[in-house]
Design a protein around this motif. Structure first.
Motif, PDB file in Angstrom:
ATOM      1  N   CYS A 291       0.949  -1.231   0.003  1.00  0.00           N
ATOM      2  CA  CYS A 291       0.069  -0.037   0.052  1.00  0.00           C
ATOM      3  C   CYS A 291       0.877   1.349   0.002  1.00  0.00           C
ATOM      4  CB  CYS A 291      -0.976  -0.002   1.225  1.00  0.00           C
ATOM      5  SG  CYS A 291      -2.133  -1.524   1.134  1.00  0.00           S
ATOM      6  N   ASP A 292       0.213   2.396  -0.343  1.00  0.00           N
ATOM      7  CA  ASP A 292       0.846   3.893  -0.756  1.00  0.00           C
ATOM      8  C   ASP A 292      -0.428   4.238   0.267  1.00  0.00           C
ATOM      9  OD1 ASP A 292       2.875   3.183  -2.213  1.00  0.00           O
ATOM     10  OD2 ASP A 292       1.823   3.664  -4.066  1.00  0.00           O
ATOM     11  N   ALA A 293      -0.265   5.707   0.179  1.00  0.00           N
ATOM     12  CA  ALA A 293      -1.371   6.482   1.106  1.00  0.00           C
ATOM     13  C   ALA A 293      -2.794   6.161   0.434  1.00  0.00           C
ATOM     14  CB  ALA A 293      -0.792   7.823   0.995  1.00  0.00           C
TER      15      ALA A 293
ATOM     16  N   GLU B  79     -10.702   6.937  -2.172  1.00  0.00           N
ATOM     17  CA  GLU B  79     -11.658   8.243  -2.677  1.00  0.00           C
ATOM     18  C   GLU B  79     -12.598   8.459  -1.508  1.00  0.00           C
ATOM     19  OE1 GLU B  79     -15.070   8.614  -5.620  1.00  0.00           O
ATOM     20  OE2 GLU B  79     -13.245   7.818  -6.586  1.00  0.00           O
ATOM     21  N   GLY B  80     -11.988   9.613  -0.892  1.00  0.00           N
ATOM     22  CA  GLY B  80     -12.437  10.563   0.200  1.00  0.00           C
ATOM     23  C   GLY B  80     -12.125   9.513   1.426  1.00  0.00           C
ATOM     24  N   GLN B  81     -12.951   8.914   2.067  1.00  0.00           N
ATOM     25  CA  GLN B  81     -12.673   7.882   3.133  1.00  0.00           C
ATOM     26  C   GLN B  81     -13.020   6.474   2.750  1.00  0.00           C
ATOM     27  OE1 GLN B  81     -14.119   9.410   7.025  1.00  0.00           O
ATOM     28  NE2 GLN B  81     -12.849  11.274   6.617  1.00  0.00           N
ATOM     29  N   GLN B  82     -13.301   6.096   1.634  1.00  0.00           N
ATOM     30  CA  GLN B  82     -13.655   4.775   1.147  1.00  0.00           C
ATOM     31  C   GLN B  82     -12.975   4.222   0.189  1.00  0.00           C
ATOM     32  OE1 GLN B  82     -17.722   4.368   1.293  1.00  0.00           O
ATOM     33  NE2 GLN B  82     -17.608   2.269   0.612  1.00  0.00           N
TER      34      GLN B  82
END
Length: 74
Positions: free
Chosen positions: A28-30, A64-67
């Protein structure tokens, strides 16, 4: 997400032959993860040629956003 219904998406996966799915690794990245899945597929070729075989699949997930969403090339 906006191009096809859930039912059409599910049918495109061919999930009917999947017996199990297990996440084996995530890099994973951010805002992106590449997840390696181990899946077991049941081959409907009769007793002589059928059976369950393991396979691996890489999926890319994006934040995307918090999802988190599965990214698919169209």
């Amino acid at each position: 997400r906006g191009l096809q219904s859930f039912e059409r998406y599910r049918a495109s996966l061919g999930v009917g032959g999947w017996k199990t799915a297990e996440a084996k690794r995530a890099v994973c990245d951010a805002d992106k993860c590449v997840v390696t899945l181990k899946i077991e597929l049941e081959l409907p070729l009769g007793k002589q040629f059928g059976g369950i075989i393991p396979s691996y699949l890489d999926e890319t997930w994006v934040l995307e956003g918090q999802q988190w969403w599965l990214h698919q090339k169209l």
